[in-house]
Design a protein around this motif. Structure first.
Motif, short mmCIF file in Angstrom:
data_model
loop_
_atom_site.label_atom_id
_atom_site.label_comp_id
_atom_site.label_asym_id
_atom_site.label_seq_id
_atom_site.Cartn_x
_atom_site.Cartn_y
_atom_site.Cartn_z
N VAL A 1 43.98 4.37 20.27
CA VAL A 1 44.63 4.13 19.23
C VAL A 1 43.63 3.64 18.24
O VAL A 1 43.60 4.24 16.81
CB VAL A 1 45.69 3.11 19.34
N HIS B 1 42.85 26.58 14.11
CA HIS B 1 43.45 25.37 14.63
C HIS B 1 42.32 24.28 14.77
O HIS B 1 42.31 23.17 15.23
CB HIS B 1 43.86 25.52 15.94
N LYS C 1 49.60 10.21 24.27
CA LYS C 1 50.80 9.63 24.37
C LYS C 1 51.28 8.44 23.16
O LYS C 1 52.15 8.33 22.87
CB LYS C 1 51.04 8.84 25.89
N HIS C 2 50.20 7.90 22.83
CA HIS C 2 50.38 6.77 21.75
C HIS C 2 49.58 7.26 20.42
O HIS C 2 49.40 6.14 19.75
CB HIS C 2 49.92 5.65 22.35
N LEU C 3 49.19 8.39 20.36
CA LEU C 3 48.53 8.68 19.02
C LEU C 3 49.53 9.27 18.16
O LEU C 3 50.78 9.63 18.39
CB LEU C 3 47.60 9.89 19.34
N SER C 4 49.11 9.08 16.82
CA SER C 4 50.09 9.52 15.63
C SER C 4 50.04 10.84 15.61
O SER C 4 49.17 11.83 15.54
CB SER C 4 49.34 9.09 14.38
N PRO C 5 51.24 11.50 15.76
CA PRO C 5 51.42 12.79 15.79
C PRO C 5 51.02 13.73 14.58
O PRO C 5 50.64 14.89 14.86
CB PRO C 5 52.80 13.21 15.92
N ARG C 6 50.88 12.97 13.45
CA ARG C 6 50.51 13.60 12.22
C ARG C 6 49.19 14.22 12.21
O ARG C 6 48.61 15.18 11.80
CB ARG C 6 50.70 12.84 11.23
N LYS D 1 35.88 14.42 13.13
CA LYS D 1 36.65 15.69 13.38
C LYS D 1 36.31 15.84 14.80
O LYS D 1 35.27 15.84 15.42
CB LYS D 1 36.11 16.84 12.71
N TRP E 1 50.73 3.15 14.20
CA TRP E 1 50.66 4.54 13.36
C TRP E 1 52.14 4.90 13.05
O TRP E 1 52.50 5.52 12.03
CB TRP E 1 50.38 5.71 14.16
N THR F 1 36.96 19.76 4.14
CA THR F 1 36.48 19.10 5.26
C THR F 1 36.21 20.00 6.39
O THR F 1 36.06 19.56 7.49
CB THR F 1 37.36 17.82 5.53
N ARG G 1 46.67 17.17 17.38
CA ARG G 1 47.16 18.62 17.58
C ARG G 1 46.88 19.05 18.86
O ARG G 1 45.60 18.72 19.35
CB ARG G 1 46.62 19.26 16.45
N GLU H 1 41.25 14.58 12.14
CA GLU H 1 41.96 15.03 13.07
C GLU H 1 41.30 15.17 14.56
O GLU H 1 40.40 15.10 14.66
CB GLU H 1 42.42 16.54 12.60
N PRO I 1 39.64 21.17 14.10
CA PRO I 1 39.94 20.06 13.18
C PRO I 1 39.42 19.97 12.09
O PRO I 1 38.21 20.50 11.82
CB PRO I 1 39.48 18.94 14.02
N ALA I 2 40.17 19.34 10.79
CA ALA I 2 39.47 19.17 9.52
C ALA I 2 39.34 17.47 9.83
O ALA I 2 39.62 16.91 10.76
CB ALA I 2 40.46 19.38 8.64
N ALA I 3 38.92 16.91 8.75
CA ALA I 3 38.63 15.45 8.53
C ALA I 3 39.83 14.59 8.87
O ALA I 3 41.02 14.91 8.50
CB ALA I 3 38.14 14.97 7.25
#
Lengths: 251, 251, 251, 251
Positions: free
Chosen positions: D18, D83, D52-57, D30, C163, A73, D60, D89, D85-87
């Motif tokens: 979110v 660095h 602030k409220h995004l999923s860290p995983r 992406k 999340w 991707t 980036r 991200e 973004p992949a799908a």
């Protein structure tokens, strides 16, 4: 069997490769060689000879596996970029981003859109690399259908080459014409002034190794170059632009 | 010159190595071979033979450069850990963490405290690796002072081996006794039940290659093992525990 | 609501953390903080406060995803080692290798053998890290079953915390007792002299943040330390060794 | 002080972010946001609010250090590519490859040739990224000379912002005009149809955060989008193409 004369010549060429690498390190050059070609065209053997006497620390051979699920991707060139040469490095890509124009197209591993994007983007990408002083040299190792069949058959029988056998090379003969077409398209459309293709007649491995290394050395400048050694005729290597692709010279 | 019989035997051993790798891949084993020894003891040539017919994808040769400035402050084993084998991998370390017990100690590249910490930690570290089902096999290639001198002299004259020459190997002969002492200390204190050392008499390269590969194969289980081939006597390889280190058997 | 006094104290503590980081950078120290605890125990919020005013360049928060298929076959600690602190670095692991002693054991993501190997190896591993001058500080954030339920319920309703919801935390309440047992075992068996556990009563988040940071600062030496600020009583943090695990003090 | 209304609006915007992230993950999009601007223009604070409220995983933030010695010899974009973004991200570059068009040019960290190559290559590079379905959004945070002075002075006095002070920002005021000139050149020449620049008036941080997030959300499609919330006027954000660069609108 390799003749004594050829062995002696190869020895002289190895010495030139060492000189070339010394120059690359001393002058901070960046060399990137792409080797493409069908299954069994002789890429692995060519790599082996190129690096045989080079310093492993400043030499890198890159043969990427198929992309993992995240990589598929990403921006197509992303997984290749981390392996590009920095100053002083001699890098060989054994297969390269041209997978997309060859096996991926023929075997249906990419969509038509991805293929067309690639054919467009590769020009931009390679232009940037060349702008950044990477010396990019592209070889296409060409063999006949008959010779490929012979080599694949030998491989299957050789207990030392079992790992080379893949489901994909079983289809190499079957899809011969598709591969030819994909190759012609690739050579025709990605033969850039700043990064031309050289087509190497690879029916005879030993002769081809000698010529490819001689050709590579003749393209580059380095100290104490043995001009006499490199002045011999090259019969197996041609810039793609002088070939008549329409006539399908390499079967 | 290598005799015909030796060539034939090497060919048989290559086939066994391929079988071994097939087993490693099929059973998800993890093999880690450490090669240590003085400059010119024959490590590079041994690696070359070990991997000659293995699948590059599942084989890795690790020869780390000296640590960069960040790495020197890390946990000592950190830069090695990323190269440890996962399931199905055949990994060879051409020099290893034992650098600290050899060249670093002799040349003063580590402090006494770092050396002592290493000698203590290496037992913990290797025990953990073995607990994690890594098959860890450690070879020390041993040569005489005279043979080393000869090889280093040859190297200096050979245009194809220029890159092998380093400022450190110039000191190999001068510090011969210090290296002997460091080696004895290392073999004595890091010969663990779970990860023993094997000392390989490496005066004769070709003979040594044959024996080392035969020895390696004999240690491991794999399908279709050619027991007859591997049943021959080994004269050049000994577990360190049967050697009398006090007597400095290997000069 | 946070009181004015607490806000003022937190501000003072932030200044101390900045001084601590300056010392870490200047003296080349290596700090590694492990945060463990059940789902919703307050790990994310603690990390946020710890790093709020630190220099991002020398601070690293490590929260690894579950291992990929290659990683599951590696040496267990391998994927953690690349994130260990080098000189000058302040590193926080938000969950750590203790996953194996907690969620992996309870949810059956590791075998009994893997669990037992871990419990044995972790002592060796942490001893090595400490030998290598890493300051390793381990906090276990403890909450009651009721408080966890409340937080997980709140999370489900909060559109900004979607999340955070994972299939695993749905089982946190159901497996409460199993997690308690796993925690007690972990605290009992991995509370090493060289790397003790501190148990943090985390029912009240704001109070806990203040105490944890005060406690951390009090453990370490740095220039211009505000001893008065750090001299206050700590009521929420205890070394595991003074707790009577048998009595299951933290439910 | 932030007004109650603004706080409420920010809360609503967080909920939209979110939702946006959920869409990105679900649809494998992406997203790449570049934040550029002078020292103290407000990049760090903007990043903080965005994530602030995004999923860290799946989020980036990339803020690269200056290149190391190897990186300076690589293809310029190489260290950025890993660095991308992949799908799924959501990636923010806090400063980006445009360093070369800003600080590197002004402070003389690159040669004229490198600068000119960059200005040429960046078009090719970003076109390729866009071809590869990366949504690339570029913001330039603009402040006045007076405001920058005030912020840099405050920073120097604030014990919690010491780490932000660098030798380079000491020169930000002195080289104000050079930076203005470099900015104008950059905005003029790298405002591509496929990757336009948006200039953000950042004199008032809180107001700017609200507008930037609203603007970002309005550019993108996602499920359950709150069109009413996003329909308000934007006074602080303009596409560079409607600005009259000649008149130096942003001082």
């Amino acid at each position: 069997m390799v003749s004594k004369a050829d062995k002696a010549k190869m020895h002289e060429l190895y010495i030139e490769l060492v000189k070339l690498q010394r120059e690359i390190i001393a002058s901070g050059l960046k060399l990137l060689i792409l080797l493409e070609g069908r299954d069994a065209a002789g890429k692995d053997g060519t790599v082996k000879r190129l690096i045989k006497h080079l310093s492993p620390r400043e030499t890198r051979v890159v043969a990427l596996n198929k992309p993992d699920s995240r990589e598929t991707t990403e921006w197509y060139f992303q997984r290749y970029t981390e392996h590009l040469p920095a100053a002083g490095e001699f890098v060989i890509f054994n297969r390269s981003w041209y997978n997309r124009a060859g096996v991926e197209k023929v075997m249906g591993f990419c969509s038509d859109e991805q293929y067309h994007d690639f054919m467009q983007d590769v020009a931009l990408f390679e232009e940037m690399l060349c702008n950044s002083d990477i010396m990019l040299i592209k070889y296409y190792l060409d063999i006949s259908k008959k010779e490929q069949k012979k080599r694949l058959d030998d491989r299957r029988k050789d207990p030392l080459k079992q790992w080379k056998i893949s489901p994909i090379d079983k289809k190499a003969q079957k899809h011969w014409d598709d591969y030819s077409e994909a190759r012609d398209m690739m050579l025709d459309r990605t033969d850039f002034n700043f990064a031309p293709w050289y087509v190497v007649d690879s029916e005879n491995k030993d002769a081809m190794h000698l010529e490819l290394i001689q050709h590579l050395l003749s393209l580059l400048e380095y100290k104490d170059k043995n001009e006499v050694l490199l002045s011999g005729d090259l019969n197996l290597i041609n810039p793609v632009r002088i070939l008549d692709l329409k006539k399908d010279l390499y079967q």
